[in-house]
Write a protein that holds these residues in place. Sequence first.
Motif, mmCIF file in Angstrom:
data_model
loop_
_atom_site.group_PDB
_atom_site.id
_atom_site.type_symbol
_atom_site.label_atom_id
_atom_site.label_comp_id
_atom_site.label_asym_id
_atom_site.label_seq_id
_atom_site.Cartn_x
_atom_site.Cartn_y
_atom_site.Cartn_z
ATOM 1 N N VAL A 70 -6.574 0.735 0.836
ATOM 2 C CA VAL A 70 -7.907 1.069 0.347
ATOM 3 C C VAL A 70 -7.848 1.173 -1.176
ATOM 4 N N GLN A 71 -8.618 0.376 -1.850
ATOM 5 C CA GLN A 71 -8.752 0.428 -3.316
ATOM 6 C C GLN A 71 -7.408 0.475 -4.040
ATOM 7 N N GLY A 72 -6.545 -0.466 -3.718
ATOM 8 C CA GLY A 72 -5.264 -0.538 -4.413
ATOM 9 C C GLY A 72 -4.259 0.507 -3.985
ATOM 10 N N ARG A 73 -4.567 1.247 -2.918
ATOM 11 C CA ARG A 73 -3.621 2.245 -2.411
ATOM 12 C C ARG A 73 -3.204 1.858 -0.998
ATOM 13 N N LEU A 74 -1.897 1.708 -0.797
ATOM 14 C CA LEU A 74 -1.375 1.307 0.509
ATOM 15 C C LEU A 74 -0.808 2.537 1.223
ATOM 16 N N PHE A 75 -1.240 2.737 2.471
ATOM 17 C CA PHE A 75 -0.741 3.850 3.273
ATOM 18 C C PHE A 75 0.096 3.298 4.419
ATOM 19 N N VAL A 76 1.315 3.799 4.548
ATOM 20 C CA VAL A 76 2.239 3.285 5.557
ATOM 21 C C VAL A 76 3.222 4.412 5.889
ATOM 22 N N HIS A 77 3.774 4.403 7.104
ATOM 23 C CA HIS A 77 4.683 5.500 7.461
ATOM 24 C C HIS A 77 6.051 5.355 6.803
ATOM 25 N N ALA A 78 6.650 4.131 6.889
ATOM 26 C CA ALA A 78 8.016 3.933 6.379
ATOM 27 C C ALA A 78 7.997 2.881 5.275
#
Lengths: 474, 246
Positions: free
Chosen positions: B109-117
């Motif tokens: 979202v908006q240049g921010r990546l969310f991931v667990h590992a």
Amino acid sequence: MVKPSLEPDSIIDGFRIEQQLHRGGMATLWRVSRPDATMPMLMKVPRFSEGEDPAAIVSFEMEQMILPRISGVHVPAFVAAGDFAIQPYIVMEHIAGKTLLARLRDLPLLYSEATAIGEKIAAALDDLHRQHVVHHDVKPSNIMFRSTGEAVLLDYGLSHHDQLPDLMQEEFRLPFGTAPYMAPERLLGIRHDARSDLFSLGALLYFFTTGVRPFGDSETMYGMRRRLWRDPVPPRRLKSDYPAWLQEIVLRCLEIEPAWRYPTAAQLAFDLGHPNQVKLTARSERLKVDPLTSVLRRRFNRDLTRPRTQPTLAAQLASAPILAVAIDLTEGPASLNDELRVTAERILATLPSARLACLNVLKLGRITLDKTLDEHGHSKHIDRLVALRHWAEPLKLESQRLTVHVLEAIDPASAILEFAQANHINHILIGARQNSVLRKVLGSVSARVAAEASCTVTIVRRTHVARSDKTLVT
Amino acid sequence: MLIGLFADIHANRPAFGRCLAQARDLGAEQFIFLGDYVGYGAEPDWTVSIIIDLVAEGAIAVLGNHDSALSNTRVQLNAEAQAVIEWTRGELGVAQRRFLADLPLTREVQGRLFVHAEASRPPSWKYVVDATDAARSINATSAHVTFCGHIHKPALYSLSAAGKMTAFTPTSGVSVQLLPGRQWLAVLGSVGQPRDGNPAASYAMLDTTKCEITYCRAPYDVDEAAARIREKGLPTWLAERLFVGK
């Protein structure tokens, strides 16, 4: 987004560009103004385009991170930072006057003047270190003075902040800084030791008092690395009238091993402010550089040049406080002074780098003309210094950890507070007089010190012994 | 806007409750969850219910390896973790299990990546141990900032335009500006099972206006979380380690 042009009379984010003040390798400085601003301001604009030194970008990023987090008289006030994506810049307070570089043509300075300058810089470094920052580029062109006298440290592009990512650490294999002032451990990649700044200040003091740079001005790696094993020529060799106490201070700052230098800038400032109480070790007597055998041993002794882990900057500073204990030699029971000694001993036992300043106030009358000699012709001042040393004797402190001071003043509380302020005292121990006539007449000195001091104050009382007329509740 | 980010909650109700309350007090308006809602801890039902509610209100959640193991028996876990997952299957209802199974591996979202590992191959569940792992993760994305968890130790990495990595252990409560000229990887500590020697729950706050991240610690009632683990008959080491943060 169109990049705004930088030329006189253009306006960037509300700042009017006025005049170019300096164009350096890494940045350009402009005088700027804004209608609502009350202080003079300058804008620092990094020079980075294709082919420019990548260090310019990283050091600008560091300064942009650090400057907004530090404050006080010893740093230029931060005003604003520009959006990196459009036009990177930092606007900060413009300090009037010239940097210490302007004094280079007057070298060597009088010892008293150089010492006073050194003390001010040490006070500024202490303040900076307590804000988690190691400057890493202490040199004449980065030092200015306010009209009120305080030193101001400029340029945080090479600095290290204890609580922020160190972008300079990983970026470059070669140390960045100014060769003549760079501490030896910097050549090994160590960036989190505040004592590196004390080395640079030592090099500056050496240069300002002798007119000669202690390690020359070689910028080759070998020329710089040499300071890892080769000690500088003792200043007394260069100038026969060089004071022993000053050589002691300067050479202690220039020790190769950081742990052998002053533990904090405040302790260095303290010695610069009290030359007659500096402990003169073999350093003060040296007239020659170390013999080749010791130099070779140092050069090939890996242990000395091994980078080692150490506590954070804050922990390093906290382990070496300056304590002041106020001793009343004239009034009150001796047992209160014993209690003060016990309290001081407890603190000093846990902190081997702490030092203790013993104070006594020689009260002057408001109206009467004071005699400094008593009826037998003794100097009261000397008597009290002797009495203070006698009080401290059971503590068995090494002499560089102990100083004694008799303050002559009309108002004891003010005298103690002023001493604490001027000498960067971290902790005051003071006894509370109980049930004394004087206290009723004069008010409590300890209460005022506790209320107004800008450091920790411990009020010491004799432990109350339960009186027999009280019924014991079981 | 202030965003609260939480990783590795691991069904620790007292820790998660404390972090959520603290983040709300600090002004968090949006919540991001970086996976591993279950496993190790004793209150998966409550934890997953809260996540479902918050996602319904607009929060973002991605999948963690423990969540994945609930429905996918091929996911490898150590023996203790495996035992807890087996127990957890009997604690969660159909809707809860389906919610977890349907979570995406990543969200951007908006240049921010969310991931667990580590982000180069999310389904492999690789840890980000050092700057080399971090570089691999950052090089796999064009996102300005990647947020992950999984290793239970907070760290902050950056990659400069010149290709140099920096590694940093964040100081809690001190904000760090995520400078625009470089790419960042923010590895969050764990809410429910910190392993950096500090038993306090770990999360982070992101100020999107200033582009600053602040790593936060929330001391919580460890005794209660440990008591729940023992009551449910889960491996006792999982209770003991909470007291020391290992």
